[in-house]
Design a protein around this motif. Structure first.
Motif, PDB file in Angstrom:
ATOM      1  N   ALA A 127       1.133  -1.849   0.405  1.00  0.00           N
ATOM      2  CA  ALA A 127      -0.424   0.277   0.366  1.00  0.00           C
ATOM      3  C   ALA A 127       0.954   1.461   0.316  1.00  0.00           C
ATOM      4  CB  ALA A 127      -1.002  -0.284   1.099  1.00  0.00           C
ATOM      5  N   LEU A 128       0.053   2.051  -0.531  1.00  0.00           N
ATOM      6  CA  LEU A 128       1.397   3.326  -0.419  1.00  0.00           C
ATOM      7  C   LEU A 128       0.391   4.245   0.448  1.00  0.00           C
ATOM      8  CD1 LEU A 128       3.107   5.419  -2.074  1.00  0.00           C
ATOM      9  CD2 LEU A 128       1.132   6.081  -3.483  1.00  0.00           C
ATOM     10  N   VAL A 129       1.026   4.821   1.548  1.00  0.00           N
ATOM     11  CA  VAL A 129       0.445   6.094   2.159  1.00  0.00           C
ATOM     12  C   VAL A 129       0.761   6.867   2.096  1.00  0.00           C
ATOM     13  CG1 VAL A 129       0.156   5.841   5.257  1.00  0.00           C
ATOM     14  CG2 VAL A 129       0.168   3.322   4.070  1.00  0.00           C
ATOM     15  N   SER A 130      -0.163   8.015   2.134  1.00  0.00           N
ATOM     16  CA  SER A 130      -0.375   9.405   2.165  1.00  0.00           C
ATOM     17  C   SER A 130       0.038   9.950   4.077  1.00  0.00           C
ATOM     18  CB  SER A 130      -0.911  10.358   1.342  1.00  0.00           C
ATOM     19  OG  SER A 130      -0.371  11.670   1.616  1.00  0.00           O
ATOM     20  N   VAL A 131       0.955  10.420   4.585  1.00  0.00           N
ATOM     21  CA  VAL A 131       0.534  11.245   6.037  1.00  0.00           C
ATOM     22  C   VAL A 131       0.934  12.720   5.707  1.00  0.00           C
ATOM     23  CG1 VAL A 131       0.963  11.060   8.624  1.00  0.00           C
ATOM     24  CG2 VAL A 131       1.210   9.256   6.833  1.00  0.00           C
ATOM     25  N   VAL A 132      -0.037  13.547   6.655  1.00  0.00           N
ATOM     26  CA  VAL A 132      -0.301  15.141   6.897  1.00  0.00           C
ATOM     27  C   VAL A 132      -0.006  15.610   8.145  1.00  0.00           C
ATOM     28  CG1 VAL A 132      -1.470  16.833   5.837  1.00  0.00           C
ATOM     29  CG2 VAL A 132      -0.886  15.096   4.240  1.00  0.00           C
ATOM     30  N   LEU A 133       0.555  16.625   8.184  1.00  0.00           N
ATOM     31  CA  LEU A 133       0.899  16.472  10.021  1.00  0.00           C
ATOM     32  C   LEU A 133       0.772  18.591   9.811  1.00  0.00           C
ATOM     33  CD1 LEU A 133       0.490  16.720  12.599  1.00  0.00           C
ATOM     34  CD2 LEU A 133       2.794  17.204  12.745  1.00  0.00           C
ATOM     35  N   VAL A 134      -0.959  18.969  10.346  1.00  0.00           N
ATOM     36  CA  VAL A 134      -1.193  20.408  10.038  1.00  0.00           C
ATOM     37  C   VAL A 134      -1.196  21.224  11.028  1.00  0.00           C
ATOM     38  CG1 VAL A 134      -3.142  21.975   9.012  1.00  0.00           C
ATOM     39  CG2 VAL A 134      -2.967  20.225   8.149  1.00  0.00           C
ATOM     40  N   VAL A 135      -0.607  21.684  11.540  1.00  0.00           N
ATOM     41  CA  VAL A 135      -0.456  23.036  12.834  1.00  0.00           C
ATOM     42  C   VAL A 135      -1.506  23.845  12.498  1.00  0.00           C
ATOM     43  CG1 VAL A 135       1.133  24.053  15.165  1.00  0.00           C
ATOM     44  CG2 VAL A 135       1.648  22.021  13.851  1.00  0.00           C
ATOM     45  N   MET A 136      -2.415  24.276  13.285  1.00  0.00           N
ATOM     46  CA  MET A 136      -3.095  25.405  13.273  1.00  0.00           C
ATOM     47  C   MET A 136      -2.935  26.267  14.739  1.00  0.00           C
ATOM     48  SD  MET A 136      -5.160  24.943  10.891  1.00  0.00           S
ATOM     49  CE  MET A 136      -6.169  26.256  11.450  1.00  0.00           C
ATOM     50  N   PRO A 137      -3.064  27.269  14.459  1.00  0.00           N
ATOM     51  CA  PRO A 137      -2.881  28.299  15.971  1.00  0.00           C
ATOM     52  C   PRO A 137      -3.584  27.842  17.096  1.00  0.00           C
ATOM     53  CG  PRO A 137      -3.994  29.421  14.182  1.00  0.00           C
ATOM     54  CD  PRO A 137      -3.798  28.055  13.575  1.00  0.00           C
ATOM     55  N   ASP A 138      -4.569  27.073  17.366  1.00  0.00           N
ATOM     56  CA  ASP A 138      -4.873  27.135  17.954  1.00  0.00           C
ATOM     57  C   ASP A 138      -5.643  25.316  18.605  1.00  0.00           C
ATOM     58  OD1 ASP A 138      -7.937  27.415  17.679  1.00  0.00           O
ATOM     59  OD2 ASP A 138      -7.075  28.921  17.913  1.00  0.00           O
ATOM     60  N   ALA A 139      -6.229  25.030  19.216  1.00  0.00           N
ATOM     61  CA  ALA A 139      -7.102  23.424  19.577  1.00  0.00           C
ATOM     62  C   ALA A 139      -8.096  23.535  19.119  1.00  0.00           C
ATOM     63  CB  ALA A 139      -7.015  23.085  20.758  1.00  0.00           C
ATOM     64  N   ALA A 140      -8.997  24.527  19.523  1.00  0.00           N
ATOM     65  CA  ALA A 140     -10.644  25.047  18.562  1.00  0.00           C
ATOM     66  C   ALA A 140     -10.606  24.602  16.678  1.00  0.00           C
ATOM     67  CB  ALA A 140     -10.697  25.902  18.884  1.00  0.00           C
TER      68      ALA A 140
END
Length: 222
Positions: A127-140
């Motif tokens: 399988a091919l796996v794409s992993v993306v990590l997004v960091v937003m300004p806050d938890a909300a």
């Protein structure tokens, strides 16, 4: 006629008393034995003191500290992964998205996005796996992002094959496979995965998608 006084005989210690010197009590240690014993005690005491000093900090003597186990997010889970491309980091989430997510990120700018591409082999399935990590300004806002990407038809962040960063012959479209997302504080991890070839196993693919979420640690470490 005058009696001649007899002088008392001197004992072995030079004192009066003609009797023989008292015999040494049998079984008692000789001076040489006492010296040897005292020397042995000194040696043992020195060894104990050396061990105490080596322990340092008042720790338990002779008890080594347990080694800290190594951790590798690529191999320490249910499956083992190989890196195809990435990690690739940018602060432009809108410019690296498609569908409704382009507009959403223009109104809710992220702090950064990190993307990676991996492969995993399980028996005959690859399988091919794409992993993306997004960091937003806050938890909300991170929770809002997860809710939007969890909704079918809203688009997503581009995987590295979709935007042309990685060239992989006969690569499957991960967006057509299984999806998984997790939110943790300001961070949202998005996983998309699909099998190469004609292999089909929804249960296995879903398991890979959930397990691959830990690869966000590889993205941040890279």
């Amino acid at each position: 006629m005058t009696d001649t006084a007899q002088l008392p005989a001197l004992g072995a210690d030079g004192e009066p008393g003609g009797g023989p010197a008292p015999a040494r009590r049998p079984g008692g240690p000789t001076p040489l034995v006492l010296v040897a014993v005292l020397a042995g005690v000194a040696v043992v005491a020195g060894l104990v003191w050396g061990l105490v000093r080596a322990g340092g900090g008042g720790g338990v003597v002779g008890t080594p500290e347990a080694a800290v186990p190594s951790s590798n997010p690529l191999t320490d889970g249910t499956f083992s992964y190989e890196v195809v491309s990435g990690p690739l980091e940018t602060t432009d989430c809108s410019g690296n998205s498609y569908g409704d997510m382009i507009e959403w990120f223009s109104q809710h700018p992220c702090e950064k996005v990190i993307r990676g591409l991996y492969t995993v082999q399980q028996d005959e399935a690859r399988a091919l796996v794409s992993v993306v990590l997004v960091v937003m300004p806050d938890a909300a806002q991170a929770q809002q992002l997860k809710a939007v990407t969890d909704t079918t038809g809203t688009g997503n962040v581009n995987d590295l094959v979709r935007d042309g960063t990685a060239t992989l012959p006969r690569a499957p479209v991960v967006a057509n496979g299984k999806y998984h997302s997790e939110a943790d504080g300001q961070q949202v991890t998005i996983v998309e995965t699909n099998f190469f070839g004609e292999h089909s196993d929804d249960e296995l693919l879903a398991e890979i998608a959930g397990d691959a979420a830990r690869l966000s640690e590889h993205l941040t470490a890279g």
